[in-house]
Design a protein around this motif. Structure first.
Motif, short mmCIF file in Angstrom:
data_model
loop_
_atom_site.label_atom_id
_atom_site.label_comp_id
_atom_site.label_asym_id
_atom_site.label_seq_id
_atom_site.Cartn_x
_atom_site.Cartn_y
_atom_site.Cartn_z
N UNK A 218 1.04 -1.22 -0.24
CA UNK A 218 -0.36 0.13 0.15
C UNK A 218 1.21 1.23 0.20
N UNK A 219 0.99 2.17 -0.98
CA UNK A 219 1.30 3.61 -0.92
C UNK A 219 0.84 4.89 -0.12
N UNK A 220 1.19 5.32 0.62
CA UNK A 220 0.86 6.85 0.82
C UNK A 220 1.61 8.31 0.54
N UNK A 221 1.77 8.60 -0.06
CA UNK A 221 2.45 9.65 -0.17
C UNK A 221 1.83 11.79 0.11
N UNK A 222 3.17 12.23 0.46
CA UNK A 222 2.66 13.38 1.20
C UNK A 222 3.86 14.83 0.86
N UNK B 248 7.86 4.81 -5.99
CA UNK B 248 7.74 3.98 -5.52
C UNK B 248 8.19 2.64 -4.97
N UNK B 249 8.78 3.21 -4.16
CA UNK B 249 10.27 1.33 -3.61
C UNK B 249 9.34 0.29 -3.35
N UNK B 250 10.59 -0.39 -3.91
CA UNK B 250 9.75 -1.94 -3.32
C UNK B 250 9.78 -2.28 -1.85
N UNK B 251 9.30 -3.02 -1.35
CA UNK B 251 9.56 -3.79 0.21
C UNK B 251 10.27 -4.88 0.50
N UNK C 247 11.60 -7.09 6.34
CA UNK C 247 10.76 -5.50 7.35
C UNK C 247 9.47 -4.76 6.22
N UNK C 248 8.74 -4.08 7.28
CA UNK C 248 7.16 -3.70 6.54
C UNK C 248 7.36 -2.42 6.29
N UNK C 249 8.07 -1.73 5.95
CA UNK C 249 7.78 -0.39 5.30
C UNK C 249 9.10 -0.40 4.60
N UNK C 250 8.98 0.60 3.60
CA UNK C 250 10.69 1.29 2.81
C UNK C 250 9.96 3.25 2.32
N UNK C 251 10.45 3.87 2.83
CA UNK C 251 10.21 5.61 2.23
C UNK C 251 11.60 5.58 1.08
N UNK C 252 10.55 6.02 0.13
CA UNK C 252 11.34 6.32 -1.13
C UNK C 252 11.04 8.45 -0.99
N UNK C 253 12.42 8.98 -1.20
CA UNK C 253 12.11 10.61 -0.95
C UNK C 253 12.87 10.76 -2.48
N UNK D 74 7.31 12.31 -0.65
CA UNK D 74 7.98 10.83 0.19
C UNK D 74 6.82 10.35 0.39
N UNK D 75 7.45 8.88 -0.68
CA UNK D 75 6.21 7.74 -0.47
C UNK D 75 6.60 6.37 0.17
N UNK D 76 5.96 6.63 1.31
CA UNK D 76 6.06 5.66 2.05
C UNK D 76 5.14 4.25 1.24
N UNK D 77 6.03 2.23 1.43
CA UNK D 77 5.23 1.43 0.68
C UNK D 77 4.99 0.87 2.16
N UNK D 78 4.35 0.38 2.25
CA UNK D 78 3.69 -0.53 3.40
C UNK D 78 3.50 -1.85 3.31
N UNK D 79 3.99 -2.66 3.79
CA UNK D 79 2.91 -4.40 4.06
C UNK D 79 1.56 -3.79 5.13
N UNK D 80 0.75 -3.98 4.04
CA UNK D 80 -0.64 -3.72 4.09
C UNK D 80 -1.18 -5.70 5.11
N UNK D 81 0.19 -6.30 5.14
CA UNK D 81 -0.42 -7.08 6.22
C UNK D 81 -0.16 -7.30 7.13
N UNK D 82 0.97 -6.00 7.79
CA UNK D 82 0.99 -5.87 8.91
C UNK D 82 0.85 -4.82 9.23
#
Length: 456
Positions: free
Chosen positions: A256-260, A388-391, A395-401, A423-431
């Motif tokens: 799941x990708x979240x951008x700010x 958008x970076x690949x997790x 690990x549960x997340x990675x931040x793409x800057x 900045x876009x965070x890629x998150x493991x939606x299972x966790x």
């Protein structure tokens, strides 16, 4: 008495490797600590050291040889007083693989040599691969090919100790099992693919009454290379691992990708002031150093994002170890800034410079690139605005800057111009739930826009 030098297990998951380069030749004398070879595994390229003293009598595996199984004799060392010319390589060449077991690696973070060859290996390169379950897949194809004919009952059966134990448990007659190991040696895969009584599974299937063949998908065909001038390079074990692990991540981890958008002006001003005060100490902070700190502090503020997903449990870490993506000629590596949440900015800066330098020289230790609780990848220096970076599992997340640039922006309630990055965070939606990921991105944005908060 001559000493067999065997292919070592350089990591808990290593089953085979490439003997990339010999640094000695037959007739050379070696002493403890001398580097004899470079061995490429799925994790790294390792320098293989000698512990015993002697003369290289025979080299049995040529450099560049792929898929050399752990335990295979790769060279013979003649001890002091022994004539190297009199060493018989025949028996040594017939020695085959030693099956590693899980117990050899449990609780052992450092590379080990299950063959007790007296040689050690030093890591000089990296791979993004994290911890995996240890185990050797059954090679049914090798068993079916009958690489060694069944032996008469009076002949000596060549089989690894592990294969013998499994055969005894299954009630197998080893003399009727085809060995796929070196010189027809029976290994674990052979007995696992055979049926009780000694008949290989493939042979049993062939003797069974014929049944209608099930429709099977054809094997994927290699991509056709266009008739255009080109050059090719063999994939390294590391590059194969990168491809496999990232493919698994995208296939198995629901991203799941979240951008700010983040205003950088306050952080850039503080960086300038800190660098002026640190100049006498030879320290110069980068924007990335400060972003590593901000991510570490944000993870501790939102611990639900500082996690690792496993099939039966969710692991929440008590500190933030940030893996920082670094590009090297060999591929991408992620050296780790440990305790990024509590380290000073000057410590993060000096540590990161050291790690990045040694990463490019292939001198990192395994513990310096394996692990980490989250990652950060900054492509701003290339002018990339957003990605958008690949997790990197587990690990549960990675931040793409992305790059900071002047943009129209609401400043103090009015439209103005500010330095802004995406900045876009890629998150493991299972966790990590979306709301928790959003909270992390909110805290990260606040820390960067009011950077004194990360120093308190």
């Amino acid at each position: 008495m001559s000493i067999e030098i065997k292919m070592p297990a350089l990591s808990p998951t290593m089953e085979e490797g490439t003997l990339a380069k010999w640094l000695v030749k037959e007739g050379d004398s070696v002493s403890s600590g001398d580097i004899m070879a470079e061995i490429e595994t799925d994790k790294a390229t390792m320098e293989f050291e000698a512990v015993d003293e002697g003369v290289i009598a025979k080299i049995l595996v040529a450099e560049g040889t792929d898929n050399v199984k752990v335990g295979t004799v790769i060279a013979i060392l003649a001890e002091e007083g022994e004539d190297p010319a009199s060493v018989d390589a025949g028996g040594a060449a017939k020695a085959s693989t030693l099956e590693p077991t899980d117990s050899q690696f449990k609780g052992s973070p450092a590379p080990v040599d299950p063959n007790n060859t007296g040689s050690e290996a030093k890591p000089v390169e990296r791979t993004i691969e994290q911890a995996e379950d240890h185990g050797r897949p059954a090679d049914a194809g090798a068993a079916a090919s009958g690489s060694a004919a069944p032996r008469a009952s009076g002949d000596r059966v060549k089989a690894s100790p592990l294969a013998r134990r499994i055969a005894a448990e299954k009630g197998l007659e080893l003399s009727a099992v085809s060995g796929s190991g070196p010189n027809g040696r029976i290994v674990k895969a052979d007995v696992e693919s055979a049926k009780a009584g000694g008949q290989p599974a493939a042979a049993a299937a062939a003797s069974a009454p014929a049944e209608p063949a099930a429709a099977t998908a054809p094997a994927p065909r290699p991509a056709a290379i266009p008739d255009i001038p080109h050059e090719t390079a063999k994939l390294s074990n590391m590059r194969k691992t990168i491809a496999r692990r990232l493919t698994e991540s995208k296939q198995q981890v629901p991203h799941i990708y979240l951008t700010v958008d983040v205003q950088l002006d306050a952080l850039l001003k503080l960086r300038g002031e800190l660098n002026a005060s640190l100049e006498s100490r030879g320290v110069k902070l980068s924007v990335n150093d400060m972003l590593v700190k901000a991510l570490g502090v944000a993870l501790m503020a939102v611990p639900k994002c500082n996690v690792m997903f496993t099939p039966d449990q969710l692991v929440t870490f008590k500190r933030a170890d940030i893996s920082v993506a670094v590009s090297t000629p060999a591929g991408l590596i992620t050296p780790i800034v440990t305790e990024a949440d509590t380290r000073s900015l000057s410590s993060i800066s000096t540590t990161m410079k050291d790690l990045a330098s040694r990463a490019r020289d292939n001198k990192l230790k395994p513990e310096e690139f394996q692990g980490g609780t989250a990652s950060i990848s900054n492509m701003g220096m290339f002018g990339i605005k957003q990605f958008e970076a690949v997790i990197n599992p587990p690990q549960g997340m990675i931040l793409a800057v992305g790059a900071g640039e002047k943009r129209p922006y609401i400043v103090g309630g009015e439209l103005g111009v500010a330095t802004v990055m995406t900045a876009t965070g890629s998150f493991d939606h299972r966790a990590i739930d979306g709301a928790d990921g959003a909270e992390l991105m909110k805290v990260f944005k606040e820390l960067v826009e009011r950077p004194l908060g990360m120093l308190a």
